[in-house]
Design a protein around this motif. Structure first.
Motif, PDB file in Angstrom:
ATOM      1  N   THR A  25       0.639  -1.714   0.137  1.00 42.23           N
ATOM      2  CA  THR A  25       0.012   0.300   0.311  1.00 42.23           C
ATOM      3  C   THR A  25       1.338   1.613   0.115  1.00 42.23           C
ATOM      4  O   THR A  25       0.210   1.953  -0.487  1.00 42.23           O
ATOM      5  CB  THR A  25      -0.750  -0.306   1.452  1.00 42.23           C
ATOM      6  N   GLY A  29       1.349   3.704  -3.391  1.00 45.19           N
ATOM      7  CA  GLY A  29       0.992   5.404  -2.774  1.00 45.19           C
ATOM      8  C   GLY A  29       1.577   6.613  -3.398  1.00 45.19           C
ATOM      9  O   GLY A  29       1.364   6.893  -3.126  1.00 45.19           O
ATOM     10  N   SER A  34      -2.325   4.004  -6.308  1.00 44.53           N
ATOM     11  CA  SER A  34      -3.430   2.928  -5.846  1.00 44.53           C
ATOM     12  C   SER A  34      -5.028   2.656  -6.134  1.00 44.53           C
ATOM     13  O   SER A  34      -5.331   1.502  -6.278  1.00 44.53           O
ATOM     14  CB  SER A  34      -3.574   3.486  -4.114  1.00 44.53           C
ATOM     15  N   ASN A  35      -5.394   3.389  -6.973  1.00 48.19           N
ATOM     16  CA  ASN A  35      -6.764   3.834  -7.659  1.00 48.19           C
ATOM     17  C   ASN A  35      -6.655   2.731  -8.632  1.00 48.19           C
ATOM     18  O   ASN A  35      -8.355   2.906  -9.189  1.00 48.19           O
ATOM     19  CB  ASN A  35      -7.075   5.277  -8.104  1.00 48.19           C
ATOM     20  N   SER A  61      -6.625   0.597  -1.278  1.00 52.53           N
ATOM     21  CA  SER A  61      -6.664   2.271  -2.402  1.00 52.53           C
ATOM     22  C   SER A  61      -6.296   2.951  -1.203  1.00 52.53           C
ATOM     23  O   SER A  61      -6.072   4.261  -2.587  1.00 52.53           O
ATOM     24  CB  SER A  61      -8.113   1.895  -2.859  1.00 52.53           C
ATOM     25  N   SER A  62      -7.030   2.808  -0.272  1.00 50.22           N
ATOM     26  CA  SER A  62      -6.737   4.698   0.915  1.00 50.22           C
ATOM     27  C   SER A  62      -5.772   4.426   1.987  1.00 50.22           C
ATOM     28  O   SER A  62      -5.972   2.934   2.511  1.00 50.22           O
ATOM     29  CB  SER A  62      -7.929   4.882   0.640  1.00 50.22           C
ATOM     30  N   THR A  63      -6.051   5.112   2.625  1.00 50.99           N
ATOM     31  CA  THR A  63      -4.879   4.504   4.034  1.00 50.99           C
ATOM     32  C   THR A  63      -5.918   4.200   5.114  1.00 50.99           C
ATOM     33  O   THR A  63      -5.245   3.583   5.536  1.00 50.99           O
ATOM     34  CB  THR A  63      -4.286   6.034   4.783  1.00 50.99           C
ATOM     35  N   GLU A  65      -8.312   2.775   4.582  1.00 52.50           N
ATOM     36  CA  GLU A  65      -8.956   1.315   4.825  1.00 52.50           C
ATOM     37  C   GLU A  65      -7.980   0.608   4.714  1.00 52.50           C
ATOM     38  O   GLU A  65      -8.114  -0.611   5.288  1.00 52.50           O
ATOM     39  CB  GLU A  65      -8.925   0.810   2.737  1.00 52.50           C
ATOM     40  N   THR A 119     -12.145  -2.196  -5.999  1.00 48.94           N
ATOM     41  CA  THR A 119     -11.081  -1.677  -5.088  1.00 48.94           C
ATOM     42  C   THR A 119     -10.055  -2.941  -4.901  1.00 48.94           C
ATOM     43  O   THR A 119     -10.844  -3.643  -4.389  1.00 48.94           O
ATOM     44  CB  THR A 119     -11.784  -1.108  -3.808  1.00 48.94           C
ATOM     45  N   SER A 167     -15.990   2.266  -0.076  1.00 41.91           N
ATOM     46  CA  SER A 167     -15.326   2.990  -1.457  1.00 41.91           C
ATOM     47  C   SER A 167     -17.044   2.199  -2.278  1.00 41.91           C
ATOM     48  O   SER A 167     -17.228   2.134  -3.796  1.00 41.91           O
ATOM     49  CB  SER A 167     -14.974   2.259  -2.930  1.00 41.91           C
TER      50      SER A 167
END
Length: 288
Positions: A25, A29, A34-35, A61-63, A65, A119, A167
């Motif tokens: 991640t 990132g 990430s997306n 996909s994100s911090t 998550e 995601t 998401s």
């Protein structure tokens, strides 16, 4: 309920998975990709970008998550301690493969442009783990907030709900596919629950992971379930007073799974301080 003694003692598979999730991640990132890492029917089956099959399992996909996902993975290490690292490896692989296939088929069937890229992250493993969490981990405490009643399991469900809807449809589909994969594992489709890896494969993760500091001795791996006659034999077997009294760490591990402390202590006594065998005794007593 915290999943047992702190840290990753007796949970090398979980430890490896959590560390890999953080590394993947953070790496992607930093690259700003990430997306674009989620499963995509077009990328996997048409463009043959098979590397996404691996990356999408580990990289969130994100911090936010990553935080909720890592917390749930860390909590669910209780299942690795319960069934042993070898069988847990089978559960991990089965959950990932089945949920990934279901996601790809779902994308092809729905043909929704908003679901072209789902995601990323180990949604299959996390939400597969909610199936044994629901059925096998009993509620140990309940409390009220205003007119609402909560249990010690409520916080795990809330964390899972946050991750499931993080998401919207892009995370809802992987989560539902994970629950279905966990259900298939539980009903023992193709007798998957009897499968084991060769010992050198399961032990590879133990050597790969960073060593734990302190903690109880490793659990006996894949202890066979006790039959009624074996349990009865354990009740009557003569043991020294020193062997009869289990360690506090062992009791804490079983209590963290939701079992009553006194029942946990007695089960450990009858199982001669073998946590896996004691867990089998407690689960069998609940099923009768």
């Amino acid at each position: 309920m915290n999943g047992g003694p702190s840290g990753f003692n007796n949970a090398p598979i979980t430890r490896t998975f959590v560390v890999a999730c953080f590394l993947f991640t953070i790496l992607f990132g930093i690259q700003g990709r990430s997306n674009k890492l989620g499963l995509s029917y077009q990328d996997i089956l048409k463009k043959l970008q098979l590397w996404k099959l691996i990356v999408s399992v580990f990289a969130f996909s994100s911090t936010p998550e990553l935080i909720f996902g890592a917390y749930l993975l860390y909590y669910f290490r209780v299942f690795e301690r319960q069934i042993g690292s070898n069988k847990y490896s089978v559960f991990v692989l089965f959950s990932i493969i089945v949920s990934s296939l279901l996601q790809l088929f779902g994308q092809a069937f729905l043909n929704d442009p908003t679901l072209n890229v789902l995601t990323s992250g180990p949604y299959g493993l996390i939400f597969s783990s909610f199936v044994p969490f629901y059925f096998d981990i009993p509620v140990s405490t309940r409390f009220r907030v205003s007119s609402l009643t909560f249990s010690d399991k409520s916080f795990i469900y809330l964390a899972g709900l946050q991750l499931l809807l993080s998401s919207w449809k892009r995370s809802l589909i992987p989560g539902l596919c994970g629950i279905l994969a966990g259900s298939l594992y539980r009903i023992n489709v193709l007798r998957v629950r009897r499968l084991k890896f060769p010992e050198f494969i399961a032990s590879f993760f133990s050597r790969l992971s960073l060593p734990s500091v302190g903690g109880p001795a490793p659990l006996a791996r894949n202890a066979p379930p006790f039959t009624a006659r074996q349990v009865e034999g354990n009740y009557r077997a003569p043991m020294s007073s020193a062997a009869q009294e289990p360690s506090e760490d062992s009791i804490a591990t079983l209590v963290s799974m939701g079992f009553d402390r006194n029942s946990a202590r007695q089960a450990l006594v009858h199982a001669r301080n073998d946590i896996n065998a004691a867990t089998n005794i407690l689960l069998e007593s609940q099923s009768h």
